[in-house]
Design an enzyme around this catalytic site. Structure first.
Site, short mmCIF file in Angstrom:
data_model
loop_
_atom_site.label_atom_id
_atom_site.label_comp_id
_atom_site.label_asym_id
_atom_site.label_seq_id
_atom_site.Cartn_x
_atom_site.Cartn_y
_atom_site.Cartn_z
N LYS A 1 0.85 -1.19 0.00
CA LYS A 1 0.00 0.00 0.00
C LYS A 1 0.89 1.24 0.00
CE LYS A 1 -4.34 1.11 2.31
NZ LYS A 1 -4.98 1.03 3.63
C1 E4P Z 1 -8.18 2.18 3.29
O1 E4P Z 1 -7.63 1.16 2.93
C2 E4P Z 1 -8.09 2.77 4.62
O2 E4P Z 1 -7.49 1.85 5.51
C3 E4P Z 1 -9.40 3.11 5.24
O3 E4P Z 1 -10.50 2.67 4.48
C4 E4P Z 1 -9.51 4.48 5.81
O4 E4P Z 1 -10.78 4.65 6.37
P1 E4P Z 1 -11.14 5.79 7.42
O5 E4P Z 1 -11.43 7.04 6.65
O6 E4P Z 1 -12.36 5.25 8.10
O7 E4P Z 1 -9.96 5.94 8.33
#
Ligand code: E4P
Length: 221
Positions: free
Chosen positions: A89
């Site tokens: 990522k």
């Molecule tokens: C994406 O992979 C992120 O981990 C995640 O969806 C972020 O979500 P949030 O806005 O609830 O922190």
């Protein structure tokens, strides 16, 4: 993996919760980020090791270095250790996209995260990303229609015949956003465990079951 379409991922680093949710056989992968790892109170590699031992085949592991070289180095370590289970990522920055190109050239799966525009998704696709992660909830938090972005990216990818890069709808807050993400062109939706649990629920299912149970009890046996 249960199916190749409508893939459902859990967005958490809580191993016991993941274990329980995966036993349903309905989930296909995991996304984590530094905040989720921090909340788990564990070391990142400990979490990934346990998830990989559990048989989860697609785990998004976020790198934290900020140079292309640093990201590539950190990603390579993860890939060497976790093999094909690792989806690297990377943030949607110049450095992140350059590291993405280098990893994609080596057939490593990359999830470009923190996507907030179709333009960013285009760059990520050009860089060879396997997944782009538009953050639906965080756009909504800022009064910008998050689900519309899924539609916009899908339209660009369809018109331009982009097949390799899939839309992974992220930052999901509501059950309705899951179905709407798929309807708008996402291939994968990642969601917190609480949202996954709520996907089962409907008040009319509970009511219907209550009626069936009551009527069954009234049948002479
Ligand atoms: C994406 O992979 C992120 O981990 C995640 O969806 C972020 O979500 P949030 O806005 O609830 O922190």
């Amino acid at each position: 993996m249960t199916t190749d379409t409508m893939r459902l991922f859990l967005d958490t680093a809580e191993v016991p919760v993941i274990k329980k949710a995966f036993s349903t056989g309905l989930l296909d992968g995991i996304t984590t980020n530094p905040t989720l790892i921090m909340k788990s109170g564990r070391k990142p590699t400990e979490v990934y090791d346990e998830l990989s031992d559990m048989g989860i085949r697609d785990i998004s592991m976020e790198v934290v270095e900020d140079t292309t070289e640093g990201m590539f180095r950190e990603a390579s370590k993860l890939v060497n250790h976790f093999g094909d289970v690792a989806t690297i990522k990377l943030p949607c920055t110049k450095e992140g996209l350059q590291a993405c190109r280098e990893l994609a050239n080596q057939n490593v799966r990359v999830n470009i995260t923190l996507i907030f525009s179709a333009a960013q998704a285009i760059l990520a696709a050009k860089a060879g990303a396997t997944y782009v992660s538009p953050f639906v909830g965080r756009l909504d938090d800022n009064s910008i229609a998050g689900l519309q972005l899924i539609k916009d990216i899908d339209e660009v990818f369809r018109v331009q015949c982009v097949h390799k890069t899939k839309i992974l709808s992220a930052s999901i807050r509501y059950v309705n956003s899951v179905s709407q993400s798929f309807a708008n062109g996402a291939s994968i939706v990642t969601m917190p465990p609480a949202v996954f649990d709520k996907m089962y629920n409907h008040v009319l299912t509970d009511k219907g079951l209550e009626i069936f149970d009551r009527d069954y009890a009234a049948i002479p046996k």
